[in-house]
Design an enzyme around this catalytic site. Structure first.
Site, PDB file in Angstrom:
ATOM      1  N   GLU A  21      92.256 104.421  40.679  1.00 43.94           N
ATOM      2  CA  GLU A  21      93.034 105.330  40.241  1.00 43.94           C
ATOM      3  C   GLU A  21      92.615 106.469  40.089  1.00 43.94           C
ATOM      4  O   GLU A  21      92.057 107.024  39.497  1.00 43.94           O
ATOM      5  CB  GLU A  21      93.433 104.834  38.678  1.00 43.94           C
ATOM      6  CG  GLU A  21      94.071 103.542  38.413  1.00 43.94           C
ATOM      7  CD  GLU A  21      95.509 103.271  38.732  1.00 43.94           C
ATOM      8  OE1 GLU A  21      96.386 104.306  39.202  1.00 43.94           O
ATOM      9  OE2 GLU A  21      96.127 102.190  38.681  1.00 43.94           O
TER      10      GLU A  21
ATOM     11  N   GLU B 154      94.807 119.446  43.000  1.00 40.72           N
ATOM     12  CA  GLU B 154      95.210 119.094  41.483  1.00 40.72           C
ATOM     13  C   GLU B 154      94.446 120.013  40.568  1.00 40.72           C
ATOM     14  O   GLU B 154      93.158 120.296  40.826  1.00 40.72           O
ATOM     15  CB  GLU B 154      94.760 117.634  41.335  1.00 40.72           C
ATOM     16  CG  GLU B 154      94.809 117.145  39.900  1.00 40.72           C
ATOM     17  CD  GLU B 154      94.513 115.763  39.728  1.00 40.72           C
ATOM     18  OE1 GLU B 154      93.207 115.646  39.991  1.00 40.72           O
ATOM     19  OE2 GLU B 154      95.134 114.879  39.142  1.00 40.72           O
TER      20      GLU B 154
ATOM     21  N   LYS C  70      81.935 102.369  31.204  1.00 42.58           N
ATOM     22  CA  LYS C  70      81.450 103.841  31.046  1.00 42.58           C
ATOM     23  C   LYS C  70      82.197 104.732  30.839  1.00 42.58           C
ATOM     24  O   LYS C  70      83.025 105.230  31.915  1.00 42.58           O
ATOM     25  CB  LYS C  70      80.662 104.209  32.379  1.00 42.58           C
ATOM     26  CG  LYS C  70      79.537 105.240  32.420  1.00 42.58           C
ATOM     27  CD  LYS C  70      79.341 106.269  33.270  1.00 42.58           C
ATOM     28  CE  LYS C  70      80.433 107.499  33.769  1.00 42.58           C
ATOM     29  NZ  LYS C  70      80.361 108.485  32.488  1.00 42.58           N
TER      30      LYS C  70
ATOM     31  N   CYS D 187      97.126 112.630  35.033  1.00 39.98           N
ATOM     32  CA  CYS D 187      97.047 112.387  36.437  1.00 39.98           C
ATOM     33  C   CYS D 187      98.454 112.834  37.199  1.00 39.98           C
ATOM     34  O   CYS D 187      98.480 112.923  38.138  1.00 39.98           O
ATOM     35  CB  CYS D 187      96.323 111.160  36.785  1.00 39.98           C
ATOM     36  SG  CYS D 187      97.276 109.874  35.546  1.00 39.98           S
TER      37      CYS D 187
END
Ligand code: NAD
Length: 502
Positions: free
Chosen positions: A272, A406, A196, A306
């Protein structure tokens, strides 16, 4: 659809043909098909804010079909009887086909994600190829062990078997590369898959699906379902027929994926997730190199990485020159459409992401951090796209949202530190632990830093380097499990122990 003048380029005929053939469909059991409901969504070009192409929106029924197709391919047909060496050949051919279609795939990536064509063509594409080649090599080398046990009349050995049907859920920042990170080891280990892609960037995964059929993967080994997190991703995460989910994305969604597994069939999960990585410039560093390194540690891919080095710690003695140098570098970065040959970085992937980042910039300003470069959305010719200036904040308050959360955008929070203990405490004062960097000429200091910092990857006098052979993954709330390298094989296999009475 042909080239829009706003793109500033003429697309390859293959790219045009791919876009013209719309709405894009789901790949289930080797067939391309519309969603059962007929629903579609538009993928948007972030450089123009305009729709690119419409794409099937998979609901629960489509995800169920895809999982069933993957199950059939796992249990019957040619796939389960292929040897590891034969799977390796298919992966190697995949690498070759991606290489042959690299120009077209790079164009699709730039259209969908916004990143500069050069970055897609010479960064993402070769890395995706390298992943398929690297795991092609592993497919025939999945060895078990013979186990000496305390029973002399028993012969005990282990087999490494595939997990089964594996759901692969990926984000939008490196769309094709993230697909490669997961597909290559999953297929090398003999699993079947339901991929996906992110709803912002489904196109290169769909084109890869076409190429995989040309390579000769049996129907149902790779299925692709497109759509948003809910319903598409959530349906896959909750499906009782999925044996494992490998997820890359935000920590928030990672929790939901784990909760769905816990509430359902206890499918295996590897995550992750996000990061807020510290990057440190010590006073003894090569400052020119450190300033350039710190610039690209956070601003490459418009900060949508990331591992972005989004918290920069600078030793007090060199704080001002490093801050000034970084601000000057940030102001020199050329922001523009991915097809503009001179653009260093492209737009933010979506209006939603742009608004999130602007919110963080505002929170930094109102929280007392000082903007030393950037901070504004770009207007003029770029006003319809999602372009943002690289932004540098100076601060001395680690509790700011700007410093703790973040952002996933081109924003760096720079601070000074006095001594080692203070630095290590502050660098580790985050719920994340994905990556870290340090710039120093002192070898022992570099190694001490690597040991002291709580992060899955540490770069010394470098930042943001990856290779298919080097394990990558998070400490703390940045996730668990290691992708890439030999360790990724553990994510996609399970051990069976066999006892034989002699
Ligand atoms: P996201 O978590 O919003 O989405 C990631 C994927 O999950 C998408 O495909 C999305 O559709 C899907 N999803 C959303 N809700 C879901 C649900 N309820 N159930 C199942 N699937 C769902 O993340 P994003 O905005 O696409 O990407 C940015 C995030 O990804 C950042 O946090 C970044 O740090 C992280 N990221 C991590 C790595 C890594 O390797 N650690 C790499 C790239 C990106």
């Amino acid at each position: 659809m042909t080239a829009s003048p706003a793109l500033g380029t003429t697309l390859q005929p293959a790219t045009q043909a791919f876009l013209q053939h719309a709405p894009k469909q789901l790949l289930i059991g080797g067939e391309w098909m519309a969603a059962a409901s007929g629903a579609t969504f538009d993928t948007i070009n972030p450089a123009t804010g305009r729709p690119l192409v419409s794409v099937a929106l998979a609901g629960d029924a489509d995800v169920d079909q895809a999982v069933q197709a993957a199950r059939r391919a796992l249990e019957a047909g040619p796939w389960p009887s292929l040897s590891g060496a034969e799977r390796g050949n298919l992966l190697w051919k995949t690498a070759e086909l991606i290489e042959q279609h690299a120009d077209e795939l790079a164009e699709l990536e730039t259209l969908d994600n916004g990143k500069p064509l050069r970055a897609a063509r010479h960064g993402d594409l070769p890395m995706a190829v390298r992943h398929f080649r690297y795991y092609a090599g592993w497919a025939g080398k999945l060895e078990g062990a013979t186990i000496p046990v305390a029973h002399p009349d028993q012969f005990v050995y282990t087999l490494r078997e595939p997990m089964g049907v594996v759901g692969l859920i990926i984000p939008w920042n490196f769309p094709l590369l993230m697909a490669a990170w997961k597909l290559a080891p999953a297929l090398a280990c003999g699993n079947t898959t339901v991929l996906k892609p992110a709803e912002e960037t489904p196109l290169t995964a769909l084109r890869l699906g076409e190429l995989l059929a040309e390579v000769g993967f049996p129907p149902g080994v790779v299925n692709i379902v497109t759509g948003p997190g809910v319903p598409t991703g959530a349906a896959l995460a909750a499906h009782m027929g999925v044996d494992k989910i490998a997820f890359t994305g935000s920590t928030e969604v990672g929790r939901k994926v784990m909760a769905a597994a816990a509430a359902g069939n206890l499918k295996r999960v590897s995550l992750e997730l996000g990061g807020k990585s510290p990057n440190v410039v010590f006073a003894d560093a090569d400052l020119d190199k450190a300033i350039k390194g710190a610039t690209w540690a956070v601003f490459s891919t418009s900060g949508q990485e990331c591992v972005a080095g989004s918290r920069l710690f600078v030793e007090e003695a060199v704080y001002q020159p490093v801050l000034d140098g970084l601000a000057a570098q940030a102001q020199r970065i050329r922001v523009g459409p991915g097809f503009a040959p001179k653009a260093h970085i492209g737009p933010i992937v979506s209006d939603k992401q742009l608004q999130t980042i602007m919110g963080y910039i505002e929170s930094g300003r109102s929280g007392g951090a000082q903007i030393v470069a950037g901070g504004e959305r770009l207007g003029g010719e770029l006003a319809s796209g999602y372009f943002l200036q690289p932004t540098v904040f100076a601060h001395q308050d680690d509790s700011l949202r700007l410093v703790q959360e973040e952002i996933f955008g081109p924003v760096v929070a720079v601070t000074s530190f006095k001594d080692w203990d203070e630095l290590i405490a502050r660098a580790n004062r985050t719920r994340y632990g994905l990556a870290a960097g340090a710039w120093t000429k002192d070898v022992s200091k570099a190694h001490r830093f690597a040991r002291a910092v709580k992060a899955g990857t540490v770069w010394i006098n470098a930042y943001g380097l990856f290779d298919a052979a080097a394990p990558f993954g998070g400490y703390k709330e940045s996730g668990f499990g290691r992708e890439m390298g030999r360790e990724a094989l553990d994510l996609y296999t399970q051990t069976k122990t066999v006892w034989v009475s002699l």
